[in-house]
Design an enzyme around this catalytic site. Sequence first.
Site, PDB file in Angstrom:
ATOM      1  N   ASP A 176      -1.371  22.817 -30.995  1.00  0.00           N
ATOM      2  CA  ASP A 176      -0.337  23.726 -31.515  1.00  0.00           C
ATOM      3  C   ASP A 176       1.049  23.188 -31.169  1.00  0.00           C
ATOM      4  O   ASP A 176       1.940  23.923 -30.751  1.00  0.00           O
ATOM      5  CB  ASP A 176      -0.530  25.143 -30.951  1.00  0.00           C
ATOM      6  CG  ASP A 176       0.251  26.181 -31.749  1.00  0.00           C
ATOM      7  OD1 ASP A 176       0.485  27.298 -31.221  1.00  0.00           O
ATOM      8  OD2 ASP A 176       0.658  25.867 -32.887  1.00  0.00           O
ATOM      9  N   LYS A 197       4.534  22.286 -31.696  1.00  0.00           N
ATOM     10  CA  LYS A 197       5.568  22.670 -32.669  1.00  0.00           C
ATOM     11  C   LYS A 197       6.852  22.933 -31.889  1.00  0.00           C
ATOM     12  O   LYS A 197       6.797  23.105 -30.657  1.00  0.00           O
ATOM     13  CB  LYS A 197       5.138  23.917 -33.450  1.00  0.00           C
ATOM     14  CG  LYS A 197       4.839  25.121 -32.582  1.00  0.00           C
ATOM     15  CD  LYS A 197       4.295  26.277 -33.398  1.00  0.00           C
ATOM     16  CE  LYS A 197       3.967  27.464 -32.501  1.00  0.00           C
ATOM     17  NZ  LYS A 197       3.380  28.574 -33.260  1.00  0.00           N
ATOM     18  N   ASN A 204       7.165  25.323 -29.026  1.00  0.00           N
ATOM     19  CA  ASN A 204       6.374  25.061 -27.806  1.00  0.00           C
ATOM     20  C   ASN A 204       6.914  23.890 -27.000  1.00  0.00           C
ATOM     21  O   ASN A 204       6.200  23.315 -26.178  1.00  0.00           O
ATOM     22  CB  ASN A 204       4.903  24.817 -28.176  1.00  0.00           C
ATOM     23  CG  ASN A 204       4.224  26.106 -28.597  1.00  0.00           C
ATOM     24  OD1 ASN A 204       4.728  27.204 -28.317  1.00  0.00           O
ATOM     25  ND2 ASN A 204       3.099  25.991 -29.286  1.00  0.00           N
TER      26      ASN A 204
END
Length: 337
Positions: free
Chosen positions: A133, A135, A138
């Site tokens: 995840d 991105k 993050n």
Amino acid sequence: MVRYIALKGLYDLEKTIGSGGFAKVKLATHIATGEKVAIKIMDKISLGDDLPRVKLEVQALKTLLHQHICRLYQVIETDSHYFMVIEYCSGGELFDHIGIEKNRLSETESRKFFRQIVSAVAYLHSLGYAHRDLKPENVLLDREENLKLIDFGLCAKPKNGIDSHLQTSCGSPTYAAPELILGKKYLGSEVDIWSMGVLLYALLCGFLPFDDNSIENLYRKILSGKYDEPSWLSSSSKRLIRAMLQIDPKKRITIQELCNHPWITAGFLNPVSFVHKTNFEKDDDVLSTMSAICGEHASDIWRKLVKSDRTDYRTATYLLLLDRKLRGLSLRISPSA
Ligand SMILES: COc1cc(O)cc(Nc2ccc(C(=O)Nc3ccc4c(c3)C[NH2+]CC4)cc2)c1
């Protein structure tokens, strides 16, 4: 402010600094040391069948000790909630740091940050984990503008190792690799490389390679693998981005090749590397500060720390005092500890 009994006397909750699906993240103060932390608060009912993910993430974070991976200090579980006490990254999101006006970074500044992402992901993969995840939301910064990867809620450690296939479709489509959005079996390491390519593109360009309000158009753009190459991109940057945004995962650059890539090493003496920080370095000043307050011998405190599951208040206090010492600050602790 809703009071959580489980935090009483340990943490003072302050403003909300992040919120996502089934969790919200609040700024808080660790009362014994006065240090700021972030607390991710999850309500078990709204977690639903995502409950096992919390345990997976906690297990992963207890193993992942790296300077560019946000640190987990403590986990508190009650009948109704999970609380994850996490390192506070006071710089906020990297992409907020880029700012609206200039909205993109120079190649040199992008390289400084991107090397830190590569180091964290290379470390992650070396331990058999994939983030899945990656991105902009993050990727945070601490007070010294060191980069910190967060949110390992979707990270996976395939039981047969990083080279075995995954199938779960997860993460946000904008950063998702073609094989993932096609629902094919995929390798976590390969989809992380694709997402890092999207991140690097966003750092250098100030906008996304694949973007569209309609999900079908977005998918079509990703599957085409075609994106704009603005004039300001150097040929070296273009080459690296092309190597990461390869539609065929088998043609995509690997994390090892990435660590040694000329774009990555330009201006630096060495390829990207990583050190697996040992769990705890024993620090006598910190232990004596803690023993002065809680009355236990430093050796007993250390023994309990090493034996513990490393996510209790004693661990959080030790690590936050260690952080203060490493920043050259006084080791203060209030008696309520
Ligand atoms: C391991 O780290 C994790 C794991 C996880 O599951 C979730 C998180 N989520 C966090 C989200 C945000 C922050 C945070 O510190 N956000 C933050 C900090 C400072 C500022 C902002 C947000 C935004 N305004 C500027 C200042 C910390 C953890 C982490």
